[in-house]
Scaffold this motif. Structure first.
Motif, short mmCIF file in Angstrom:
data_model
loop_
_atom_site.label_atom_id
_atom_site.label_comp_id
_atom_site.label_asym_id
_atom_site.label_seq_id
_atom_site.Cartn_x
_atom_site.Cartn_y
_atom_site.Cartn_z
N ILE A 44 0.86 -1.19 0.00
CA ILE A 44 0.00 0.00 0.00
C ILE A 44 0.90 1.24 0.00
CG2 ILE A 44 -1.74 1.32 1.28
CD1 ILE A 44 -2.59 -1.41 2.53
N HIS A 45 0.56 2.20 -0.88
CA HIS A 45 1.25 3.49 -0.90
C HIS A 45 0.29 4.55 -0.37
CE1 HIS A 45 4.44 1.86 -3.40
NE2 HIS A 45 3.53 1.41 -4.25
N PHE A 46 0.84 5.48 0.39
CA PHE A 46 0.04 6.61 0.86
C PHE A 46 0.82 7.89 0.64
CE2 PHE A 46 -1.05 9.82 3.95
CZ PHE A 46 -2.40 9.95 3.71
N PRO A 47 0.28 8.86 -0.08
CA PRO A 47 -0.96 8.79 -0.85
C PRO A 47 -0.76 8.02 -2.14
CG PRO A 47 0.03 10.94 -1.13
CD PRO A 47 0.89 10.19 -0.16
N LYS A 48 -1.84 7.48 -2.67
CA LYS A 48 -1.80 6.70 -3.91
C LYS A 48 -1.49 7.59 -5.11
CE LYS A 48 -3.50 3.04 -6.51
NZ LYS A 48 -2.44 2.33 -7.11
N TYR A 60 10.06 17.03 -4.55
CA TYR A 60 9.92 15.88 -3.66
C TYR A 60 8.49 15.34 -3.76
CZ TYR A 60 14.26 17.40 -1.41
OH TYR A 60 15.55 17.75 -1.16
N TRP A 61 8.38 14.07 -4.08
CA TRP A 61 7.11 13.37 -4.05
C TRP A 61 7.15 12.54 -2.78
CZ3 TRP A 61 9.84 14.57 -8.34
CH2 TRP A 61 9.16 15.12 -9.43
N LYS A 62 6.57 13.06 -1.70
CA LYS A 62 6.68 12.42 -0.39
C LYS A 62 5.54 11.43 -0.21
CE LYS A 62 9.06 16.25 1.82
NZ LYS A 62 9.13 17.09 3.03
N HIS A 63 5.90 10.18 0.04
CA HIS A 63 4.91 9.15 0.29
C HIS A 63 5.50 8.05 1.16
CE1 HIS A 63 7.07 7.67 -3.27
NE2 HIS A 63 6.69 6.46 -2.92
N GLY A 131 5.52 13.86 -14.06
CA GLY A 131 4.76 12.79 -13.43
C GLY A 131 5.01 11.47 -14.12
N GLY A 132 4.45 10.41 -13.55
CA GLY A 132 4.56 9.09 -14.14
C GLY A 132 4.11 8.02 -13.15
N TRP A 133 4.03 6.82 -13.65
CA TRP A 133 3.58 5.69 -12.83
C TRP A 133 4.76 4.81 -12.45
CZ3 TRP A 133 -1.28 4.61 -11.04
CH2 TRP A 133 -2.30 5.43 -11.51
N GLU A 152 2.12 -2.95 -6.03
CA GLU A 152 1.12 -1.87 -6.07
C GLU A 152 1.70 -0.70 -6.85
OE1 GLU A 152 -1.94 -0.34 -6.38
OE2 GLU A 152 -2.36 -1.67 -4.70
N THR A 153 0.83 -0.03 -7.59
CA THR A 153 1.24 1.13 -8.36
C THR A 153 1.10 2.40 -7.54
OG1 THR A 153 -1.00 1.43 -9.25
CG2 THR A 153 0.54 0.09 -10.55
N ILE A 154 1.82 3.42 -7.98
CA ILE A 154 1.69 4.76 -7.42
C ILE A 154 1.81 5.75 -8.57
CG2 ILE A 154 4.15 4.86 -6.80
CD1 ILE A 154 3.25 6.67 -4.41
N ASN A 155 0.96 6.74 -8.55
CA ASN A 155 0.95 7.77 -9.59
C ASN A 155 1.61 9.02 -9.04
OD1 ASN A 155 0.43 9.43 -11.77
ND2 ASN A 155 -1.73 9.68 -11.30
N THR A 156 2.78 9.37 -9.57
CA THR A 156 3.42 10.62 -9.19
C THR A 156 3.07 11.66 -10.25
OG1 THR A 156 5.48 9.95 -10.29
CG2 THR A 156 5.31 9.53 -7.93
N THR A 157 2.44 12.76 -9.81
CA THR A 157 1.93 13.77 -10.75
C THR A 157 2.93 14.90 -10.94
OG1 THR A 157 0.88 15.29 -9.20
CG2 THR A 157 -0.36 13.30 -9.77
#
Length: 163
Positions: A44-48, A60-63, A131-133, A152-157
């Motif tokens: 699980i990634h948070f946030p997705k 920074y894409w913080k998750h 962004g990217g997956w 699990e995937t995560i979408n970085t915008t």
């Protein structure tokens, strides 16, 4: 000759300034190495969907990423991340197993049954805003000796939060 030069120059400018479209993976699309494995590890990634912030000259894409095995203890034998582009998943990196213990808090790469393990600062950092997956994956051996996985995937915008 002048027309060819102008065309080539315009083409190079388009390549240099064009926005890359990495596409969106279909739900059933997964990397080949995971296709025939039982899914027994929850990831699980948070946030997705992860929006970046800018600090000085970096984004920074913080998750956080959490992993859990409900059915039995699992010894992780491989983990890493894929990136999605050109309509398929490409291996970005397989990580060293000692990094699992350091980042997720496991001991000897073992997920105990029902115990969540969280990498709270699993951040993407880059000087470029795009962004990217990505897909994080984990492969392990359960108590019965079966090879299992989780992903699990995560979408970085590119939706910058602080401008």
């Amino acid at each position: 000759m002048k027309t060819n030069f102008t065309f080539a120059l315009c083409f190079l400018i388009q390549l240099a300034t064009g926005q890359v479209d990495y596409g969106t993976p279909e739900n059933e699309t997964i990397p080949e190495k995971l296709k025939n494995l039982e899914v027994a590890i929850e990831v699980i990634h948070f946030p997705k969907e992860n929006d970046p912030i800018k600090i000085k000259d970096k984004y920074y894409w913080k998750h956080a990423t959490a992993i859990l095995s409900k059915n039995s203890a699992v010894k992780i034998i491989e983990y890493g991340a894929y990136l999605f582009y050109n309509n398929q998943w490409h291996l970005r990196k397989s990580y060293g197993l000692k990094d699992l213990d350091k980042n997720f808090g496991t001991k000897k790469q073992i997920l105990l049954q029902g115990e969540p393990y969280v990498w709270s600062k699993n951040w993407r950092v880059d000087k470029r805003l795009f962004g990217g997956w990505a897909m994080w994956y984990f492969i392990g051996i359960n108590e019965n000796g079966d090879t299992v996985c989780g992903y699990e995937t995560i979408n970085t915008t590119s939706n910058l939060l602080n401008q």
